[in-house]
Write an enzyme that holds these catalytic residues in place. Structure first.
Site, mmCIF file in Angstrom:
data_model
loop_
_atom_site.group_PDB
_atom_site.id
_atom_site.type_symbol
_atom_site.label_atom_id
_atom_site.label_comp_id
_atom_site.label_asym_id
_atom_site.label_seq_id
_atom_site.Cartn_x
_atom_site.Cartn_y
_atom_site.Cartn_z
ATOM 1 C CB SER A 1 38.919 -20.880 -27.647
ATOM 2 O OG SER A 1 37.603 -21.085 -27.190
ATOM 3 C CD GLU B 1 40.366 -26.408 -26.962
ATOM 4 O OE1 GLU B 1 40.030 -26.489 -25.760
ATOM 5 O OE2 GLU B 1 39.933 -25.520 -27.724
ATOM 6 C CG HIS C 1 39.282 -23.785 -23.100
ATOM 7 N ND1 HIS C 1 39.123 -24.355 -24.348
ATOM 8 C CD2 HIS C 1 38.763 -22.532 -23.178
ATOM 9 C CE1 HIS C 1 38.525 -23.475 -25.149
ATOM 10 N NE2 HIS C 1 38.295 -22.370 -24.464
#
Length: 297
Positions: free
Chosen positions: A109, A201, A271
């Site tokens: 992330s 992602e 995630h």
């Protein structure tokens, strides 16, 4: 790409936060896990610190991360959580000691900032789960992290999505969170993707944002001479009252339609509870078949 030294039992892993605040109680499951694996744990000063949403001020977060980078006894740095904040400190971090004695940097992330910046210095990093997520992670996600840290062979086999573009390629794996890749364009932390395999992602984005970001990656040459594209979790996407007209997969396929590299959807990373570890900067073989997709390091 230079690979940091694999871990041995009794090595020390530091846990710090370069982004959002987090408490000691929230990372306790991760501490217990590392100890179960035979590792020692060093808790950074940023754990428990609070400056609005951040784990301390920019100065405090920089100092904590720098301390762990410079400490030769620390063999890996596990970022406690993402959120936002790493980009605020990246240009104040001195990687001189790290380049002499590299260690694993672990996270995903917001930690994409560190992955990409360190990639440009010539070192591998580990895109994997973080301490905040340990309790809800799948056993496969945690096992993959352990294997990567201790230098065990890692390969993945998943069912092929009907939207995939087939093909077999080899190349260096790069990437991370789409929003962070987009935000780093034009900076010293932006990566080159030619002859490489790109992983992306994302979480909690509007579909038109996905389109905008992919168009910007395209205009910046991210897909020119790319070997392959791996799409992990595109989790909790949103649409407007007036629909955008395409889902995330359709947006991606439309953007890269003129290119002939293979594309993999629904890869278990990002995630997700089943967030498998990926060694960024490592050469991989990606085989996208009609029934099965395999990724091996």
């Amino acid at each position: 790409m230079i690979q940091p030294t694999i871990l041995q039992k009794k090595d020390t892993v530091a846990i710090v936060s370069t982004a959002r605040k987090i408490s000691l109680a929230e990372i306790q499951p991760a501490i217990d896990l590392l100890k179960k694996w035979g590792l020692n744990v060093e808790i950074g000063a940023t754990i428990g610190l609070e400056d609005h949403q951040f784990a301390g001020t920019d100065v405090q977060r920089t100092a904590d991360f720098q301390k762990m980078l410079n400490n030769p006894k620390i063999k890996a740095i596990w970022c406690a959580r993402g959120g936002y904040g790493t980009v605020r400190i990246i240009d104040t971090i001195d990687f001189t000691a790290f380049q002499k004695h590299p260690k694993w940097l672990i996270g995903y992330s917001d930690i994409t900032v560190l992955h990409n910046h360190i990639h440009n210095l010539g070192f591998q990093t580990l895109h994997a789960t973080m301490p905040l997520d340990v309790e809800k992670n799948s056993k496969h996600a945690l096992a993959s992290l352990k294997k990567c840290l201790f230098g065990k062979p890692v390969s993945y086999s998943i069912k092929t999505s009907k939207e995939n573009k087939l093909g077999t390629v080899t190349g260096e794996l790069v990437g991370g969170n789409l929003s962070m890749l987009y935000s780093l364009l034009g900076s010293d932390s932006s990566i080159q993707t030619a002859e490489k395999i790109l992983f992306i992602e994302d979480l909690d984005e509007y579909l038109y944002h996905i389109d905008r970001m992919f168009m910007n990656l395209k205009r910046n040459g991210y897909f020119n001479n790319l070997k392959g594209l791996i799409v992990g979790g595109m989790t909790s996407m949103h649409d407007n009252a007036i629909p955008f007209g395409k889902n995330a997969k359709e947006i991606i396929l439309d953007t890269v339609s003129e290119f002939d590299f293979p594309v993999v959807f629904d890869f278990p990373a990002g995630h997700l509870k089943d967030n498998r570890a990926l060694v960024l900067g490592e050469k991989i073989k990606l085989k996208v078949g009609e029934e099965e997709t395999t990724l091996s390091f």
